[in-house]
Enzyme design. Structure first.
Site, short mmCIF file in Angstrom:
data_model
loop_
_atom_site.label_atom_id
_atom_site.label_comp_id
_atom_site.label_asym_id
_atom_site.label_seq_id
_atom_site.Cartn_x
_atom_site.Cartn_y
_atom_site.Cartn_z
N HIS A 99 -24.64 76.19 -30.73
CA HIS A 99 -24.22 75.42 -31.90
C HIS A 99 -25.06 75.85 -33.11
O HIS A 99 -26.01 76.61 -33.01
CB HIS A 99 -24.31 73.90 -31.67
CG HIS A 99 -25.68 73.30 -31.69
ND1 HIS A 99 -25.90 71.97 -31.98
CD2 HIS A 99 -26.91 73.84 -31.45
CE1 HIS A 99 -27.19 71.71 -31.91
NE2 HIS A 99 -27.82 72.81 -31.59
N CYS B 30 -32.65 75.37 -37.05
CA CYS B 30 -31.38 75.00 -36.41
C CYS B 30 -30.18 75.46 -37.23
O CYS B 30 -29.05 75.40 -36.74
CB CYS B 30 -31.30 73.48 -36.22
SG CYS B 30 -32.55 72.85 -35.09
N HIS C 84 -27.73 79.02 -32.20
CA HIS C 84 -28.65 79.08 -31.06
C HIS C 84 -27.98 78.25 -29.96
O HIS C 84 -26.79 77.97 -30.06
CB HIS C 84 -30.04 78.55 -31.44
CG HIS C 84 -30.04 77.11 -31.82
ND1 HIS C 84 -29.53 76.65 -33.03
CD2 HIS C 84 -30.44 76.00 -31.14
CE1 HIS C 84 -29.64 75.34 -33.08
NE2 HIS C 84 -30.17 74.91 -31.95
N HIS D 62 -28.21 75.54 -26.09
CA HIS D 62 -28.92 74.60 -25.23
C HIS D 62 -28.24 74.46 -23.87
O HIS D 62 -27.04 74.70 -23.74
CB HIS D 62 -28.96 73.20 -25.87
CG HIS D 62 -29.75 73.12 -27.12
ND1 HIS D 62 -31.11 73.22 -27.15
CD2 HIS D 62 -29.37 72.97 -28.42
CE1 HIS D 62 -31.55 73.12 -28.40
NE2 HIS D 62 -30.50 72.98 -29.19
N ASP E 26 -18.40 73.55 -22.03
CA ASP E 26 -19.26 74.49 -21.30
C ASP E 26 -18.97 75.94 -21.67
O ASP E 26 -17.82 76.37 -21.67
CB ASP E 26 -19.07 74.30 -19.79
CG ASP E 26 -20.12 75.07 -19.01
OD1 ASP E 26 -21.27 75.14 -19.47
OD2 ASP E 26 -19.77 75.60 -17.94
N HIS E 27 -20.04 76.68 -21.94
CA HIS E 27 -19.93 78.09 -22.34
C HIS E 27 -19.06 78.26 -23.58
O HIS E 27 -18.28 79.20 -23.70
CB HIS E 27 -19.42 78.95 -21.16
CG HIS E 27 -20.50 79.19 -20.15
ND1 HIS E 27 -20.91 78.23 -19.29
CD2 HIS E 27 -21.27 80.28 -19.90
CE1 HIS E 27 -21.89 78.71 -18.51
NE2 HIS E 27 -22.13 79.95 -18.87
N GLU F 180 -30.89 67.06 -25.15
CA GLU F 180 -30.71 68.39 -25.75
C GLU F 180 -31.81 69.33 -25.24
O GLU F 180 -31.56 70.49 -24.94
CB GLU F 180 -30.78 68.27 -27.27
CG GLU F 180 -30.26 69.49 -27.99
CD GLU F 180 -30.55 69.42 -29.48
OE1 GLU F 180 -29.63 69.66 -30.26
OE2 GLU F 180 -31.71 69.14 -29.85
#
Lengths: 149, 149, 149, 149, 149, 149
Positions: free
Chosen positions: A23, A42, A48, A50, A88-89, A138
């Site tokens: 994100h 950020c 980047h 998580h 996801d992914h 997170e």
């Protein structure tokens, strides 16, 4: 069977799932300087990511016959379809319809997941079972809880 | 002081750091189909991300005066400069010089970090202390170790 | 791509899976008293159980094209078939062919899993990749490692 | 029983214990400035403390009758007497005979525990079982391993 | 001493214990097919097992003299006697009086433990201290909370 | 941006920090015997220590522009100054002004941190954001929560 359930008992059942996503925190309505000031690293242009750990808590009265609050297989299917398939992914800003036009902070993510699951659980679960809490970790240091308030 | 260190004692000291990064597994030398076949959802065009947990292990003989293998403040500075500044809140494919022209798999990442730290620790640490192991946990389920072999 | 892999690089890749099983530590060749003496409350006639956390480590040279040691999807399938299907939600003494006529201690379990995977990975994985280590955490306090020695 | 153990099998068994202790890193042979320089806030005059997590690994051939490497009840007793009674809820510099005249760094602590257990396990355990590794986690970020080298 | 406690302060103290048990989810009032449908592999005839992690939370006003909510030694004794002795290294369906004629799901287990501790803590603890919450983690992914509602 | 925040949404944001400190549980108003009886080995004259894990939860309405409850950089600075600088690598009884004349139990520590942060957060945070909960984990088994009641 299950004499202990003769009186109604309200429990809270929590299921934990994980998704790995990229994100970027950036608000196009703000200046570049404001973005850097508010979001720091950020706001890195290429994003980047998580390992998001998500705890979904539902509550209600335990079923006297099964000894369950709800069919966990069904809840797992809902979470697979509504959460894993969607987040996801993925890149949260670019790949997720529901996060278009948002800054996908952990706060916004928790609320969005609440809104998605409120609808999804309405269709799947029996009467009396309600979504109680959405918590997202997170990192090991930061987490956000939303309870629909 | 430190009679116990009169004879040389070899220890392994591990420091754990975390960085949050995006990446995409995609090899432009391969066809689209091959990429999808090999990398599955990890090849998502916009990338995804992880909380990478990195364990750096150095080994050598404990210093008889300090009781330390090495000055942990110095090691922390090296890791801050060489790892955190380079990888944290970055997109591994796009923002990291050392990963250009690679598929930034956990394997490649572990080896790259080994190569970076082998050079960096040469400059900072005293004689006799060597990099022993680099371990990366990409998720709670997958990790890769590299020992310079 | 993957210049860093021009020279062969040996890595250790670990995959963690969990299974939930019942077992009983009891050796019918010994007297009741000896069993109670040796196994204590682990010899409870009706058994007890654990969340077994299993770490499987394979090692070999990273593939220069993919950046992977091996196809993790394939390894996951092997572990699903050989470990999860065989041990998860089972009674180790009664439901697992390979543990018939054993005391299913963590030691015996680790060795048995090594023996099973040595065969299974021979069929599935490419040349050069070998099983390196099987570690089982029976509880947060007790674990056993087997390296094929 | 235990056909799988017909051939000798070498395993590594790890037991984890925790103790809560205070310590101070300070070497009276050095100047005040050197101590501050080397140990930083760890040299605070009144000490500070940790939840030390200690992993003791012993290795040897699994016993064919019991399926155990060793009697875990006995190992627990040794660790209770030699580790918990000596270090738990103590000030390492002031209350522990074996750490007199040391800087009780994690390195020195790991080596001291190795020396203590080498003697203690000689008395308690059967032939063929040796102490393999002592690992101490001082925090989630720092740990030290000693293997008797 | 303890000026901070001059005004009454209500705290929640949580003690975590673990027990290892086998169980089987099966309701004899239902058909074989219904059992398989509802409980899936959890209905395996010989049972399976878990490392149950149990968090007991009690609440009340901190004692001004001791600085404690309650004597933790006493609470540990209660939990040893009422929880560990009753559930640890047992088969929940077969060895535990209180779970006879139940499907020992995590929900039923949490409620049963609440009922047991409500009685047990009445005898042991001083006035004003009440049981606030019982949480059981069956695996890292599933947990149930009961608050006496 | 952030349509999802058009209606006010109340979230709970938790930040986790760790500090390593020594302490001693001893009340000088009580006899030596009473101290030994009440505090056991926690009353050891030279103290012992812990890795305290502290979870600070603040709550309020998410800011529609930033997508944040509050500026995490600011919260980190407050916790650095008010918690880390005050408690980390200190002896709680001897080095911390606010704990003078207390028995620094986990209960008293949680309440003291609440009192400190209530003041500190008044100065730093915007209107509408309130301290919701202070939780301290003294060990993996014991924790205390304080909610200002």
């Amino acid at each position: 069977m299950n004499e202990v359930l003769k009186q109604p008992r309200k429990v809270y059942v929590t299921r934990t799932v994980e998704f790995n996503a990229a994100h970027r925190l950036y608000n196009p309505d703000l200046s570049k300087d404001d973005n850097r000031e508010i979001y720091g690293k950020c706001s890195n242009a290429n994003g980047h990511g998580h390992n998001y750990e998500l705890e979904i808590t539902v509550s209600g009265t335990v079923d006297r016959t099964t000894g369950f609050l709800l069919d966990m297989k069904e809840l797992k299917e809902v979470l697979e379809k509504e959460i894993i398939d969607r987040f996801d992914h993925k890149h949260l800003n670019l790949d997720v319809e529901e996060l278009r036009n948002t800054v996908p902070s952990t706060e916004v993510l928790a609320i969005t997941i609440w809104d998605i699951l409120t609808v999804a659980l309405q269709r799947y679960t029996n009467n009396g079972i309600t979504l109680h809490e959405v918590t997202i970790h997170e990192t090991r240091k930061n987490s956000v809880r939303y309870l629909g308030e």
